[in-house]
Structure formats: structure tokens, C-alpha cells
Design an enzyme around this catalytic site. Sequence first.
Site, PDB file in Angstrom:
ATOM      1  N   VAL A   1       0.838  -1.198   0.000  1.00 21.02           N
ATOM      2  CA  VAL A   1       0.000   0.000   0.000  1.00 21.02           C
ATOM      3  C   VAL A   1       0.869   1.241   0.000  1.00 21.02           C
ATOM      4  O   VAL A   1       1.862   1.312   0.722  1.00 21.02           O
ATOM      5  CB  VAL A   1      -0.914   0.005   1.254  1.00 21.02           C
ATOM      6  CG1 VAL A   1      -1.583   1.342   1.434  1.00 21.02           C
ATOM      7  CG2 VAL A   1      -1.946  -1.103   1.165  1.00 21.02           C
ATOM      8  N   CYS A   2       0.487   2.233  -0.815  1.00 17.85           N
ATOM      9  CA  CYS A   2       1.134   3.546  -0.778  1.00 17.85           C
ATOM     10  C   CYS A   2       0.051   4.611  -0.927  1.00 17.85           C
ATOM     11  O   CYS A   2      -1.142   4.316  -0.880  1.00 17.85           O
ATOM     12  CB  CYS A   2       2.192   3.681  -1.862  1.00 17.85           C
ATOM     13  SG  CYS A   2       1.539   3.771  -3.554  1.00 17.85           S
ATOM     14  N   ALA A   3       0.464   5.843  -1.119  1.00 18.20           N
ATOM     15  CA  ALA A   3      -0.511   6.939  -1.158  1.00 18.20           C
ATOM     16  C   ALA A   3      -1.388   6.892  -2.398  1.00 18.20           C
ATOM     17  O   ALA A   3      -2.612   7.014  -2.314  1.00 18.20           O
ATOM     18  CB  ALA A   3       0.214   8.283  -1.065  1.00 18.20           C
TER      19      ALA A   3
ATOM     20  N   GLU B   1      -0.614   4.669  -5.455  1.00 19.22           N
ATOM     21  CA  GLU B   1      -0.508   3.401  -6.182  1.00 19.22           C
ATOM     22  C   GLU B   1       0.884   3.149  -6.741  1.00 19.22           C
ATOM     23  O   GLU B   1       1.394   2.040  -6.675  1.00 19.22           O
ATOM     24  CB  GLU B   1      -1.530   3.317  -7.331  1.00 19.22           C
ATOM     25  CG  GLU B   1      -1.505   2.004  -8.094  1.00 19.22           C
ATOM     26  CD  GLU B   1      -2.441   2.001  -9.296  1.00 19.22           C
ATOM     27  OE1 GLU B   1      -1.935   2.001 -10.434  1.00 19.22           O
ATOM     28  OE2 GLU B   1      -3.671   1.994  -9.082  1.00 19.22           O
TER      29      GLU B   1
ATOM     30  N   MET C   1      -4.010   4.657  -1.052  1.00 17.86           N
ATOM     31  CA  MET C   1      -4.812   5.100   0.081  1.00 17.86           C
ATOM     32  C   MET C   1      -5.809   6.178  -0.333  1.00 17.86           C
ATOM     33  O   MET C   1      -6.833   6.369   0.336  1.00 17.86           O
ATOM     34  CB  MET C   1      -3.905   5.615   1.194  1.00 17.86           C
ATOM     35  CG  MET C   1      -3.101   4.513   1.880  1.00 17.86           C
ATOM     36  SD  MET C   1      -4.137   3.289   2.750  1.00 17.86           S
ATOM     37  CE  MET C   1      -4.618   4.230   4.200  1.00 17.86           C
TER      38      MET C   1
END
Length: 375
Positions: free
Chosen positions: A70-72, A74, A99
Site C-alpha cells: 500500500v502507498c498513497a 498506487e 490510500m
Amino acid sequence: MSKPLKPQQVANKVLKQKPLFILDVRNESEFQDWKIEGNSVEIINKPYFDLLEGVDHILEELPKENVLVVCAKEGSSIMVADMLDEAGLEEVYYLEGGMKAWSEYLEPIKVGDLSDGGELYQFVRLGKGCLSYMVISQAEAMIIDANRMIQPYLDFAEDHGITIKHVADTHLHADHISGGRKIAEEVDATYWLPPKDAPEATFHFESLEDQKEIQVGNTNIQVEALYTPGHTIGSTSFVIDNQYLLSGDILFVKSIGRPDLAGKAEDWVGDLRNTLYDRYKDLSEELLVLPAHFGSMEEMQESGIVGKKLGELYRDNKGLQVENEQEFRRMVTENLPPQPNSHEEIRQVNMGKLNPDEDRQREMEIGPNRCAVSE
């Protein structure tokens, strides 16, 4: 190669308590502020910039298969997920849309049936802890405390052959941008708002007054407005079908509303106490309290519904057990968490005084809701 996992698929795992291991590659401060949570979720944080030269040094901390990165937004998660795949892990996924997308996903969950065949749905925004509602009767609907992303409500109504007739907000929100007015404009519905919260509103709305009854459908299902100030000066609860109490941001499952988001903590704490210790006391203890927010997954039932009977809250919720008024004032004013991100700008948007573009609105909402007094 790694594979995408949609927010809906992640939500399904969280709500059904299926095992989920997450590698969050955002920076530590973002991770500590806000993350994917759930009773079956195991999560670790390894910032992306520490993984640029490889992932070998973290492999011992990861399972051999079924890892969600998971990141901010993608991009970083795809790169890390591919690196894990190349390192030999099986079934490596990344969160599609990051996210940002997780923050905006809404999951509709049926709360229960109403008189004469009606239904009540709770729309759970897992990524921000927001809760909104759709009251349905005789193919007509009312939406309460809608989020900024209006399409899920419109799609749900269309899929179920429902006409949205009314939209309302329990108060002027400060943690997220309301989609109520936009939905009303889209489907030509009536938009209701407490007038004491919106003296500077730049748009037309119907005044949500105390004891106002709003009919939904051709049955005896009534949405009764109940003036319950404290979180804001105009905060209004709804009693639906004599079964449910939509408490807005006045009362939560594990806490109570904060009175300071308009800078009025000392002025409004008395109103908050009167609502919780007097006005709500006159209501049936059998009412299922359904709030506008939740702070943790502990507040969620196994069904995914966030709610608890009023009588149980008077027994279990610490915010309802401080009999001394001065102690109550001290508890509320000394246990206020940081204010929500961009809360004053969000209030201005919800009054129609600001009109930022979609990217800016999304940026303003990022992070957790902070509408409750800390436990």
C-alpha cells in the site's frame, strides 16, 4: 508480476475478518496518522525510500505469500510489489488507487427493516471512519450525512429502483465535504440542513427544525428531527421509525462528540451535556444509536454495522457516566485530539463559500476523522 486489489476487495476482507497482511510503504508520519485497520489485519510500515535498493532486508518480516503493498496513490506500491514478486514471494498484490482510493470507498450494509417493508442502510467509509445512511420506503429514499463521493449513492438507488426524494446533514461537517447538496441538485431532491449551522450558506436549503417530520414513501415511516446541539450549535439527530437514533457527531459507540470545531468549546460544552444527559435520556433505551463516524474497528459489529443500543451506551460509554458538571467540562475540554485536516476550509466548502477542484477536495479530506473526544 504483482496484481491489483481493488478497495472493494480489501473492504470485503476487513469486514469479513479474513487474514490480510499489509506492507505500507508510505513515510512513517503518514502511516502513524492513518492506516488500514481491522481485526484480521496485520500491518507493518517500511518507507518506500528505504526499499529503493532492494527488499531482501525485509523479507524475513513478511509471509511467503499473500502480501498487499500500500502507498498513497498506487505507483510506489506497484514497484515494491513487483520487487517482492521477483524476490520469490507468491500472490503479491498492490492496492489499486492507493490510500487515496481507500479513503473514498463506501460499503453499503443493511442495518434492518422498517415498518411496511422499508429498509435502512448504513454506508461505511472504512478509510475515514465516516458513516452515512439511506432510508428507503415505497421506492423512495432519504440520504443522511452523505459523503463527497455521490456516485455510490446514485448507483445504489438506480440498482434498487429507488428515487431519492430527500437529502439531509445532521450538522455542518468539519472533517469531510458533504455530498448532500450535490446529490439534491443531481436528482432534484430536497436538501435539509440545520439553519443555526449555516447562517452564511450561499445556497438554498430547507430548515431542519426541532420535531420536523419528513415523510419517506407512502407509509408511516417518519424521519423525525430532534434538536441536539453540542458538537455544533445546530446539531440535529434523527429518530427513524421509532427504532433508530441517528446521532450525527453527538454520540458515538465508544466516545462523545467534541464541541470545538468552530472554536466554541467553552460555549458549546454545556449544550453537549444537556443533549447527552437530558434530551437523549428522554428517548427509548431500545433505540439503536447509529453515529456519523467511528474511531476504530472495535466499534463495529460482526455484521459490519457500527451501532449500539442507547441503553447499552449509557451503561458502557464513559462519556455518559460523568455526573458532575465541572468534571464533565474538564473531561471534554482536556481530551480534545488534534483538529481534522483543513477543518476550517471544509466548513467553508460545506457552506458554499469555497469551491475547490476535485484534487484539492480530496487532499483536504486525507487522514482520519477527529470528531470525538479522546477516550
